[in-house]
Write a protein that holds these residues in place. Structure first.
Motif, short mmCIF file in Angstrom:
data_model
loop_
_atom_site.label_atom_id
_atom_site.label_comp_id
_atom_site.label_asym_id
_atom_site.label_seq_id
_atom_site.Cartn_x
_atom_site.Cartn_y
_atom_site.Cartn_z
N TRP A 27 44.34 37.31 24.28
CA TRP A 27 45.40 37.57 25.12
C TRP A 27 45.15 38.40 26.48
O TRP A 27 45.72 37.85 27.50
N TYR A 28 44.06 38.88 26.40
CA TYR A 28 43.67 39.50 27.77
C TYR A 28 42.88 38.24 28.73
O TYR A 28 43.29 38.24 29.69
N LYS A 29 42.25 37.65 28.07
CA LYS A 29 41.56 36.34 28.56
C LYS A 29 42.41 35.63 29.07
O LYS A 29 42.45 34.93 30.33
N GLU A 30 43.73 35.07 28.47
CA GLU A 30 44.65 34.30 28.69
C GLU A 30 45.47 34.96 29.99
O GLU A 30 45.97 33.98 30.88
N SER A 31 45.56 36.37 30.12
CA SER A 31 46.25 36.93 31.11
C SER A 31 45.54 36.59 32.48
O SER A 31 46.12 36.70 33.57
N LEU A 32 44.46 36.15 32.45
CA LEU A 32 43.73 35.79 33.82
C LEU A 32 44.15 34.57 34.26
O LEU A 32 43.95 34.07 35.29
N THR A 33 44.78 33.60 33.25
CA THR A 33 45.36 32.31 33.67
C THR A 33 46.82 32.20 34.21
O THR A 33 47.28 30.99 34.42
N VAL A 34 47.61 33.17 34.31
CA VAL A 34 49.10 33.03 34.54
C VAL A 34 49.42 33.53 36.04
O VAL A 34 50.70 33.53 36.21
N GLY A 35 48.45 33.58 36.81
CA GLY A 35 48.77 33.72 38.10
C GLY A 35 49.84 34.97 38.64
O GLY A 35 49.43 36.19 38.08
N GLU A 36 50.99 34.90 39.12
CA GLU A 36 51.69 35.82 39.54
C GLU A 36 52.44 36.60 38.35
O GLU A 36 53.08 37.41 38.74
N LEU A 37 52.33 36.05 37.22
CA LEU A 37 52.92 36.78 35.93
C LEU A 37 52.30 37.98 35.41
O LEU A 37 52.57 38.44 34.50
N ALA A 38 51.01 38.05 36.25
CA ALA A 38 50.17 39.47 35.74
C ALA A 38 49.91 39.94 36.95
O ALA A 38 49.01 39.41 37.98
N LYS A 39 50.30 41.31 37.39
CA LYS A 39 49.68 41.99 38.18
C LYS A 39 49.24 43.52 38.13
O LYS A 39 49.76 43.95 36.72
N LEU A 40 48.61 44.09 38.64
CA LEU A 40 48.33 45.20 38.61
C LEU A 40 48.93 46.23 39.80
O LEU A 40 49.05 45.82 40.83
N ALA A 41 49.39 47.36 39.36
CA ALA A 41 50.05 48.27 40.34
C ALA A 41 49.09 49.47 40.95
O ALA A 41 48.62 50.13 39.86
N TYR A 42 48.95 49.59 42.04
CA TYR A 42 48.17 50.57 42.86
C TYR A 42 49.14 51.74 43.27
O TYR A 42 49.86 51.30 44.19
N PHE A 43 48.83 52.88 43.21
CA PHE A 43 49.59 54.07 43.89
C PHE A 43 48.64 54.68 44.71
O PHE A 43 47.62 55.27 44.18
N ASN A 44 48.54 54.45 46.03
CA ASN A 44 47.37 55.16 46.67
C ASN A 44 45.94 54.77 46.53
O ASN A 44 45.13 55.44 46.20
N GLU A 45 46.09 53.40 46.18
CA GLU A 45 44.67 52.85 45.98
C GLU A 45 44.25 53.13 44.32
O GLU A 45 43.03 52.87 44.01
N ILE A 46 44.99 53.85 43.56
CA ILE A 46 44.42 54.24 42.16
C ILE A 46 45.32 53.25 41.36
O ILE A 46 46.77 53.22 41.38
N PRO A 47 44.70 52.60 40.14
CA PRO A 47 45.32 51.60 39.48
C PRO A 47 46.13 52.63 38.55
O PRO A 47 45.43 53.29 37.68
N VAL A 48 47.40 52.43 38.50
CA VAL A 48 48.17 53.15 37.79
C VAL A 48 49.44 52.42 36.84
O VAL A 48 50.12 52.92 35.80
N GLY A 49 49.34 51.24 36.96
CA GLY A 49 50.45 50.20 36.37
C GLY A 49 50.09 48.80 36.24
O GLY A 49 49.19 48.40 37.00
N ALA A 50 50.84 48.08 35.29
CA ALA A 50 50.67 46.88 35.11
C ALA A 50 51.88 46.03 34.60
O ALA A 50 52.68 46.49 33.96
N ILE A 51 51.74 44.55 34.91
CA ILE A 51 52.81 43.89 34.19
C ILE A 51 52.32 42.53 33.81
O ILE A 51 51.20 42.14 34.49
N ARG A 52 52.68 41.99 32.66
CA ARG A 52 51.95 40.68 32.21
C ARG A 52 53.03 39.87 31.58
O ARG A 52 54.01 40.59 30.53
N CYS A 53 53.59 38.76 32.07
CA CYS A 53 54.62 37.90 31.71
C CYS A 53 54.27 36.62 31.17
O CYS A 53 52.78 36.14 31.28
#
Length: 153
Positions: free
Chosen positions: A32-58
């Motif tokens: 699932w994680y490996k496939e996450s690398l192939t979905v482009g705009e459907l997987a994003k990490l969110a950074y708060f003041n340059e700290i990774p704090v969130g994510a979405i995977r669709c």
């Protein structure tokens, strides 16, 4: 306060894995994680003041070679960073992407015991649908989820 979204790459895939493991009640496979690398705009990490704090995977669903829906598989924000609009920014990104590919519906499942998430999605305009019995089959015992939908104008 600065919120930025970034693409998922092989170099930051571990961040997605860590955020999901801290926030979500279910585990996802290496595939699932490996496939996450192939979905482009459907997987994003969110950074708060340059700290990774969130994510979405669709996932983009198709029927007869036509893009029909986007399924939100996971959205997670570390607890200390909730309330700053990070989750909203992740969802807004997916809604904007849906518009670019002419998709009219985004949907997800929410664990029935997660009232905070349920209320959050409803506040964003999602509509509560059917109860899906034992949706989370890997939980012991299996747990139910609500189906939530957002129609896109």
């Amino acid at each position: 306060m600065r919120i930025e979204l970034d693409d998922l790459t092989a170099n930051n895939l571990g961040v997605l894995r860590k955020i999901n493991s801290v926030v979500l009640p279910t585990k996802y496979s290496d595939a699932w994680y490996k496939e996450s690398l192939t979905v482009g705009e459907l997987a994003k990490l969110a950074y708060f003041n340059e700290i990774p704090v969130g994510a979405i995977r669709c996932a983009l669903e198709t029927k007869n070679d036509q893009k029909t829906k986007i399924y939100i598989m996971t959205v997670a924000v570390l607890a200390p960073y909730r309330g700053y609009g990070i989750g909203r920014r992740l969802i807004d990104h997916i809604i904007e992407y849906a518009k670019t590919v002419f998709v009219k519906e985004v949907y997800c499942h929410v664990w029935t015991r997660n009232d905070e998430a349920l209320q959050w999605y409803l506040k964003l305009g999602f509509e509560k649908g059917v109860l899906v019995k034992e949706y989370y089959k890997k939980m012991d015992p299996p747990e139910d989820a609500y189906l939530l939908r957002l129609r896109i104008q």
